[in-house]
Write a protein that holds these residues in place. Structure first.
Motif, PDB file in Angstrom:
ATOM      1  N   GLU A   1       0.831  -1.209   0.000  1.00  0.00           N
ATOM      2  CA  GLU A   1       0.000   0.000   0.000  1.00  0.00           C
ATOM      3  C   GLU A   1       0.863   1.255   0.000  1.00  0.00           C
ATOM      4  O   GLU A   1       0.555   2.225  -0.701  1.00  0.00           O
ATOM      5  N   MET A   2       1.969   1.242   0.764  1.00  0.00           N
ATOM      6  CA  MET A   2       2.868   2.397   0.801  1.00  0.00           C
ATOM      7  C   MET A   2       3.525   2.617  -0.564  1.00  0.00           C
ATOM      8  O   MET A   2       3.608   3.749  -1.048  1.00  0.00           O
ATOM      9  N   ILE A   3       3.961   1.561  -1.202  1.00  0.00           N
ATOM     10  CA  ILE A   3       4.588   1.674  -2.522  1.00  0.00           C
ATOM     11  C   ILE A   3       3.589   2.207  -3.541  1.00  0.00           C
ATOM     12  O   ILE A   3       3.915   3.083  -4.349  1.00  0.00           O
ATOM     13  N   ASP A   4       2.350   1.695  -3.510  1.00  0.00           N
ATOM     14  CA  ASP A   4       1.317   2.181  -4.426  1.00  0.00           C
ATOM     15  C   ASP A   4       1.071   3.670  -4.232  1.00  0.00           C
ATOM     16  O   ASP A   4       0.960   4.428  -5.195  1.00  0.00           O
ATOM     17  N   LYS A   5       1.005   4.105  -2.979  1.00  0.00           N
ATOM     18  CA  LYS A   5       0.768   5.519  -2.676  1.00  0.00           C
ATOM     19  C   LYS A   5       1.937   6.386  -3.148  1.00  0.00           C
ATOM     20  O   LYS A   5       1.730   7.459  -3.733  1.00  0.00           O
ATOM     21  N   LEU A   6       3.178   5.939  -2.910  1.00  0.00           N
ATOM     22  CA  LEU A   6       4.352   6.689  -3.359  1.00  0.00           C
ATOM     23  C   LEU A   6       4.392   6.799  -4.882  1.00  0.00           C
ATOM     24  O   LEU A   6       4.713   7.860  -5.422  1.00  0.00           O
ATOM     25  N   CYS A   7       4.056   5.726  -5.566  1.00  0.00           N
ATOM     26  CA  CYS A   7       4.022   5.770  -7.037  1.00  0.00           C
ATOM     27  C   CYS A   7       2.942   6.723  -7.520  1.00  0.00           C
ATOM     28  O   CYS A   7       3.138   7.465  -8.481  1.00  0.00           O
ATOM     29  N   GLU A   8       1.807   6.721  -6.843  1.00  0.00           N
ATOM     30  CA  GLU A   8       0.721   7.632  -7.193  1.00  0.00           C
ATOM     31  C   GLU A   8       1.166   9.083  -6.996  1.00  0.00           C
ATOM     32  O   GLU A   8       0.950   9.929  -7.864  1.00  0.00           O
ATOM     33  N   LEU A   9       1.794   9.369  -5.871  1.00  0.00           N
ATOM     34  CA  LEU A   9       2.270  10.724  -5.603  1.00  0.00           C
ATOM     35  C   LEU A   9       3.358  11.137  -6.593  1.00  0.00           C
ATOM     36  O   LEU A   9       3.376  12.280  -7.054  1.00  0.00           O
ATOM     37  N   ALA A  10       4.248  10.233  -6.934  1.00  0.00           N
ATOM     38  CA  ALA A  10       5.296  10.542  -7.911  1.00  0.00           C
ATOM     39  C   ALA A  10       4.675  10.844  -9.266  1.00  0.00           C
ATOM     40  O   ALA A  10       5.104  11.759  -9.968  1.00  0.00           O
ATOM     41  N   GLY A  11       3.633  10.119  -9.623  1.00  0.00           N
ATOM     42  CA  GLY A  11       2.931  10.367 -10.880  1.00  0.00           C
ATOM     43  C   GLY A  11       2.279  11.731 -10.892  1.00  0.00           C
ATOM     44  O   GLY A  11       2.273  12.432 -11.901  1.00  0.00           O
ATOM     45  N   LEU A  12       1.723  12.137  -9.756  1.00  0.00           N
ATOM     46  CA  LEU A  12       1.092  13.461  -9.659  1.00  0.00           C
ATOM     47  C   LEU A  12       2.126  14.560  -9.828  1.00  0.00           C
ATOM     48  O   LEU A  12       1.877  15.567 -10.492  1.00  0.00           O
TER      49      LEU A  12
END
Length: 60
Positions: free
Chosen positions: A43-54
């Motif tokens: 879940e943390m990795i998914d969130k970090l990837c989402e934030l990096a994409g933003l």
């Protein structure tokens, strides 16, 4: 930790990237003894990837 316990391994896709996750499950109780990687980490990795994409989207 697993000594003396009858267990089996289950594989499943996890996270948004659908990486393979491994669960060690007790045969008798069906209790998940260990998850690799843990759901919290995924879940943390998914969130970090989402934030990096933003951040990348905002720069373009």
């Amino acid at each position: 930790m697993l000594e003396g316990r009858e267990t089996h391994v289950e594989y499943e896709p996890i996270g948004k990237a659908k990486h393979i996750g491994i669960k060690i499950v007790d045969n008798e109780t069906q209790e998940v003894i260990q998850e690799i990687p843990s759901k919290k980490i995924v879940e943390m990795i998914d969130k970090l990837c989402e934030l990096a994409g933003l951040m990348v989207d905002e720069r373009v």
